[in-house]
Design a protein around this motif. Structure first.
Motif, short mmCIF file in Angstrom:
data_model
loop_
_atom_site.label_atom_id
_atom_site.label_comp_id
_atom_site.label_asym_id
_atom_site.label_seq_id
_atom_site.Cartn_x
_atom_site.Cartn_y
_atom_site.Cartn_z
N PHE A 23 96.99 9.19 -34.68
CA PHE A 23 96.59 9.58 -36.03
C PHE A 23 95.06 9.54 -36.12
O PHE A 23 94.45 8.52 -35.80
CB PHE A 23 97.20 8.65 -37.07
CG PHE A 23 98.69 8.70 -37.16
CD1 PHE A 23 99.32 9.56 -38.06
CD2 PHE A 23 99.48 7.92 -36.33
CE1 PHE A 23 100.70 9.63 -38.13
CE2 PHE A 23 100.86 7.98 -36.39
CZ PHE A 23 101.47 8.84 -37.30
N VAL A 24 94.47 10.65 -36.59
CA VAL A 24 93.02 10.75 -36.74
C VAL A 24 92.73 11.20 -38.16
O VAL A 24 93.23 12.24 -38.59
CB VAL A 24 92.43 11.77 -35.74
CG1 VAL A 24 90.91 11.82 -35.86
CG2 VAL A 24 92.86 11.44 -34.31
N GLU A 25 91.91 10.44 -38.89
CA GLU A 25 91.62 10.85 -40.26
C GLU A 25 90.21 10.46 -40.68
O GLU A 25 89.63 9.48 -40.21
CB GLU A 25 92.62 10.23 -41.23
CG GLU A 25 92.61 8.73 -41.32
CD GLU A 25 93.60 8.18 -42.34
OE1 GLU A 25 94.07 8.96 -43.19
OE2 GLU A 25 93.89 6.96 -42.30
N ASN A 26 89.64 11.31 -41.56
CA ASN A 26 88.37 11.03 -42.22
C ASN A 26 87.23 10.80 -41.23
O ASN A 26 86.44 9.87 -41.37
CB ASN A 26 88.50 9.81 -43.14
CG ASN A 26 89.61 9.96 -44.15
OD1 ASN A 26 89.87 11.06 -44.65
ND2 ASN A 26 90.30 8.87 -44.44
N CYS A 27 87.14 11.67 -40.24
CA CYS A 27 86.08 11.57 -39.24
C CYS A 27 85.11 12.74 -39.36
O CYS A 27 85.48 13.82 -39.83
CB CYS A 27 86.67 11.54 -37.83
SG CYS A 27 87.60 10.05 -37.45
N GLU A 28 83.88 12.50 -38.90
CA GLU A 28 82.85 13.54 -38.85
C GLU A 28 82.44 13.77 -37.41
O GLU A 28 82.23 12.81 -36.66
CB GLU A 28 81.63 13.13 -39.67
CG GLU A 28 81.89 13.01 -41.16
CD GLU A 28 80.62 12.71 -41.95
OE1 GLU A 28 79.52 12.85 -41.38
OE2 GLU A 28 80.73 12.32 -43.12
N MET A 29 82.31 15.04 -37.04
CA MET A 29 81.91 15.40 -35.69
C MET A 29 80.87 16.50 -35.79
O MET A 29 81.12 17.53 -36.40
CB MET A 29 83.12 15.87 -34.87
CG MET A 29 84.25 14.87 -34.81
SD MET A 29 85.63 15.47 -33.79
CE MET A 29 86.82 14.14 -34.04
N ASN A 30 79.72 16.29 -35.15
CA ASN A 30 78.67 17.28 -35.31
C ASN A 30 77.57 17.08 -34.27
O ASN A 30 76.87 16.07 -34.29
CB ASN A 30 78.05 17.19 -36.71
CG ASN A 30 77.01 18.27 -36.94
OD1 ASN A 30 76.99 19.30 -36.27
ND2 ASN A 30 76.12 18.03 -37.88
N SER A 31 77.44 18.02 -33.35
CA SER A 31 76.33 18.04 -32.41
C SER A 31 76.41 19.31 -31.58
O SER A 31 77.50 19.74 -31.21
CB SER A 31 76.37 16.83 -31.48
OG SER A 31 75.39 16.94 -30.47
N PRO A 32 75.26 19.91 -31.25
CA PRO A 32 75.28 21.03 -30.31
C PRO A 32 75.73 20.58 -28.92
O PRO A 32 76.07 21.41 -28.08
CB PRO A 32 73.83 21.52 -30.29
CG PRO A 32 73.03 20.36 -30.78
CD PRO A 32 73.90 19.64 -31.76
N ASN A 33 75.74 19.25 -28.71
CA ASN A 33 76.18 18.70 -27.42
C ASN A 33 77.58 18.09 -27.50
O ASN A 33 77.98 17.36 -26.60
CB ASN A 33 75.19 17.64 -26.95
CG ASN A 33 73.81 18.22 -26.72
OD1 ASN A 33 73.67 19.29 -26.12
ND2 ASN A 33 72.79 17.55 -27.22
N LEU A 34 78.31 18.41 -28.58
CA LEU A 34 79.72 18.03 -28.66
C LEU A 34 80.55 19.26 -28.31
O LEU A 34 80.48 20.28 -28.99
CB LEU A 34 80.07 17.53 -30.07
CG LEU A 34 81.53 17.11 -30.28
CD1 LEU A 34 81.87 15.88 -29.43
CD2 LEU A 34 81.80 16.82 -31.76
#
Length: 488
Positions: A352-363
């Motif tokens: 279960f994955v919730e309420n996360c932020e993901m952000n990068s040109p290297n992601l």
């Protein structure tokens, strides 16, 4: 719980109820598909299961006693070796029934730290533990390398068969790895390796393609000096009730946090900033009831990668990783935000994955599943909601069952993937593909659902093969409403 019973984790009535409810929910989900009612899919029941899993994971508690390493002769000048001070403080704490081993402000150089049951290693604000660059300071212990067990350099913080342990506080754990220490062994010049220098490749071949394949007993798989396999940073091995909270981890030799065959693990408010080779953030393996929350990952590899053994070794151990909950985390650089695989031969269930932020040109990807017919294994029941993605390089969701990095990765173990659900996901820049799915026609991926998903600026909306059915519910990619369902 005795070590010999670590594989029997679901004997309590609460745990049995969780498993029973999972089975009932899956039956309900399958019935909806078979009845053609995909548009009305409601996943609230699955998320109630998440709540029960979280409620079942309890924090370890410790007596109100403090054992400062200063009292055992520690000197925080960054030069003096403090191995004995750490060891004596931990032993005294454990002998007297447990408590807090205090690391005051200062820089403390040490060899690996081995925790005992009922010990909370606490780093005050301003405290930094520096781990020795002298590889001779690292004893050989039972550990694992990329999903295969062996005897190798001790992890920097290690506990085997312990219960009620913690690493907490506001201090820094510094592995002191870099282009002159540990990292060059990966064999890449970007990490300091130079032509003619030793590297890990022959040892990996011996371990993975000889010892594991032939079933060589683990205690005969002795590596260490001259074999060039790097240690993990923090490894609870066959442990119960583990808490890692608040600390910052930098300059890891290899994987940063690696719960291995462990149960009831909490990783809370940890910051990991390490961009070396294989510098994954948190990799639960053969582990159950794991809660990862409020963490920041800025890594040289996957931010979180859920694993369950590689090839023959995974099938030998045969303990799936299950009941993994990830909440309120931030992913910056990394090969993937939340990943399952590729060492996944015993399977992964209930993520279960919730309420996360993901952000990068290297992601590279937000959610990723990877395996192949040599790994095999399965991924079942992955539920993601309330995910905010700024930018990824390749895809928001990638499922790749043709994954390969060490030469030919083909075998007779067809991987299985089913019940993957993304809800309320917003991505500003979806990369090369919004959705990238690569499965097998012989054993197609089953039941992938995207509900209330918006992906912008993807070069291509999707590329999919080897999947029976993708169900889009109120989902837009590049401003276009996706057809309710796509059959491959």
């Amino acid at each position: 719980m005795k070590n010999s019973n670590l594989t029997i984790w679901f004997t309590s009535s609460r745990a049995f109820n969780i498993q029973l409810k999972v089975s009932c929910v899956l039956l309900f989900l399958c019935c909806l598909y078979s009845c053609g009612q995909q548009e009305s899919l409601d996943f609230s029941k699955e998320w109630l299961l998440k709540d029960e899993i979280v409620a079942s994971i309890t924090e370890p508690s410790f007596p109100d006693r403090i054992y400062s390493i200063i009292d055992w002769g520690a000197i925080g000048d960054g030069r003096t070796m403090n191995t004995n001070a750490f060891m004596r403080a931990i032993q005294k704490c454990a002998e007297e029934g447990g408590g807090k081993v205090l690391v005051p402000s200062g820089k403390y150089l040490t060899a690996p730290i081995h925790l005992e049951s009922n010990v909370n290693l606490y780093l005050e604000k301003g405290a930094e533990i520096l781990f020795s660059k002298d590889h001779g300071d690292y004893p050989l212990v039972n550990t694992s390398y990329e999903g295969t067990e062996l005897i190798n350099f001790s992890p920097l913080i290690y506990a085997k068969g312990k219960s009620n342990i913690a690493i907490t506080g506001e201090g820094v754990l510094n592995g002191q790895a870099g282009i002159e220490n540990w990292w060059p062994w990966c064999g890449k010049d970007t990490y300091g390796w130079k032509k003619g220098q030793p590297k890990q490749h022959s040892s990996l071949e011996k371990l993975k393609n000889h010892m594991s394949v032939k079933g060589v007993p683990v205690d005969e798989r002795v590596f260490g000096e001259g074999e060039y396999l790097r240690p993990t940073f923090i490894e609870p091995f066959e442990c119960e009730n583990v808490l890692i909270r608040g600390v910052t981890i930098i300059n890891a030799p290899f994987w940063s946090i690696h719960p291995f065959r462990s149960n009831n693990v909490i990783v809370d408010g940890v910051t990991i900033s390490s961009h070396g080779p294989n510098n994954d953030g948190c990799n639960p393996e053969y582990s159950k009831n794991v809660l990862i929350k409020n963490c920041t990952f800025n890594t040289g590899d996957d931010c979180i990668a859920i694993k369950s053994g590689r090839n023959e070794d995974g099938r030998r151990v045969n303990i799936k990783s299950e009941n993994i909950v990830i909440q309120n985390c931030k992913m910056i650089d990394g090969h993937g935000g939340v990943v399952m695989g590729s060492e996944i031969s015993a399977g992964v269930k209930n993520v279960f994955v919730e309420n996360c932020e993901m952000n990068s040109p290297n992601l590279d990807r937000a959610i990723r599943i990877k395996s192949n017919t040599k790994r095999g294994g399965f991924v079942e029941n992955v539920f993601v909601r309330n995910l905010k993605v700024g930018q990824v390089r390749e895809a928001v969701l990638k499922i790749n069952l043709f994954y390969g990095i060490y030469g030919a990765q083909k075998g007779d173990y067809m991987p299985e993937v089913k019940n993957i659900v993304l809800e309320n996901v917003q991505a500003e820049n979806g990369g090369k593909y919004g959705i990238l799915i690569q499965g097998y026609d012989e054993k197609p991926i089953e039941r992938v659902v995207l509900k209330d998903v918006i992906i912008q600026k993807a070069d291509s909306s999707y590329s999919m093969k080897g999947i029976t059915h993708v169900n889009f519910i109120n989902t837009f990619i590049n401003g276009q409403l996706m057809n309710n369902s796509i059959n491959n």
